[in-house]
Design a protein around this motif. Sequence first.
Motif, short mmCIF file in Angstrom:
data_model
loop_
_atom_site.label_atom_id
_atom_site.label_comp_id
_atom_site.label_asym_id
_atom_site.label_seq_id
_atom_site.Cartn_x
_atom_site.Cartn_y
_atom_site.Cartn_z
N THR A 63 0.86 -1.19 0.00
CA THR A 63 0.00 0.00 0.00
C THR A 63 0.89 1.24 0.00
N ASP A 115 -4.80 6.56 7.05
CA ASP A 115 -5.80 6.22 6.06
C ASP A 115 -6.09 7.39 5.13
N ILE A 137 -4.23 7.16 -1.71
CA ILE A 137 -3.55 5.92 -1.32
C ILE A 137 -3.88 4.82 -2.34
N LYS A 188 -3.89 0.90 -2.79
CA LYS A 188 -3.83 -0.27 -1.92
C LYS A 188 -3.08 -1.42 -2.59
N LYS A 189 -2.45 -2.22 -1.77
CA LYS A 189 -1.72 -3.39 -2.26
C LYS A 189 -2.66 -4.27 -3.09
N GLU A 223 -4.37 -3.62 -5.77
CA GLU A 223 -5.58 -3.08 -6.38
C GLU A 223 -5.50 -3.06 -7.90
#
Length: 391
Positions: A47, A100, A127, A129-130, A132
Amino acid sequence: MIQLDKAFETVMHSAFITGSEEIQFTDSLNRILAEDINSDLDMPPFTKSMVDGFACRKEDINHELELIETIPAGSFPTKRIAADKCSKIMTGAPVPTGADYIFMVEDSRVLESGRIKCNTVAPGNNIAKKGEDVREGTVVLRAGKQIRPQDIAVMATVGKTSAAVKNKPRVAVISSGNELVEPDKKPGQAQIRNTNAYQLLAQIQRAGGSGVYYGIVPDDEEKSLSVISQAIGACDMVLITGGVSMGDFDFIPSVLEKAGVKILFSKVAVQPGKPLVFGTHPKALVFGLPGNPVSSFMQFELLVRPLISKMMGFQWQPIDVIFPLKERYTRRSSDRMALIPVVITDDGYVVPVEYHGSAHITALPAADGIIAIPVGKQSIEKGEQVSVRQI
């Protein structure tokens, strides 16, 4: 004589698929993938921040935040984001635990106390995300696609440093005719320079094949048979230009039959390019192309190029664009499909180029593409929408 669509169907039905080879991904541009390529990791692999900014808890966004560390790209956070804390973070750096939301540097200000304040709350959280984009094991490139620079970037991303690609079809080029001399020679009386061979070799390269030039063969049946047989034995496809019409020395069709070629058609209802021979041999596919360079160019683009692509498992499609015709165009005869070289004007119209027939090769460099007038259609009206096949 058969219609062009029937000729196309016959040619494509005769295709066979080449084998494959493993090559370095850095050498794979424009080759056709012979395997699916899967990702060996999640993308993003962690992330990460999408901007240069400050990572915090969104619930603290209107608070004055204490800066606890700076996280450059390539480094992992060492501190957790707690209430009223933030970390300065660079684009691509891992997001610290507890954060976040990331607000951009340009949306922040540093207070006299040294604390950080967010000026503007933008939509989203900046952000990534890992996983995605892609999950580990997902197919990122499919077999049968032509490799482009962006595909090489994907291969690098997933660590695929070598790949299986389809072998390039070996395509023999043979020029037939006593009147021909090579381009470095000055033509004598009743001679012309050999343009077809070099045009075809370039078209083969653009189509993804590997051209093999067998030179000029004189109008002699024995010599023609020897060279053609040699090419059939060594290549996947053979292109012969000239000697396929109705003249006294146009004996290529009979030579092909002696070489074991089963001729499937010998004339196509298209102008230019009517005298076109196509046949199959257990070892190769064979075309007898017209001797005039515009005709051979057109027939290569219409029939040979898509065949080369299919032999590599690639579904090549020409690029067509639609434009209105600037002025009415009329032709003398409508018994064959006509292929007309055209230019696209700056004001968005199509205009036929000055074109004197199938030997007028110097007309093609000025053309943006060709339009097709179907059998039975005598004219195209001013303003009528036409499909331009880019060449």
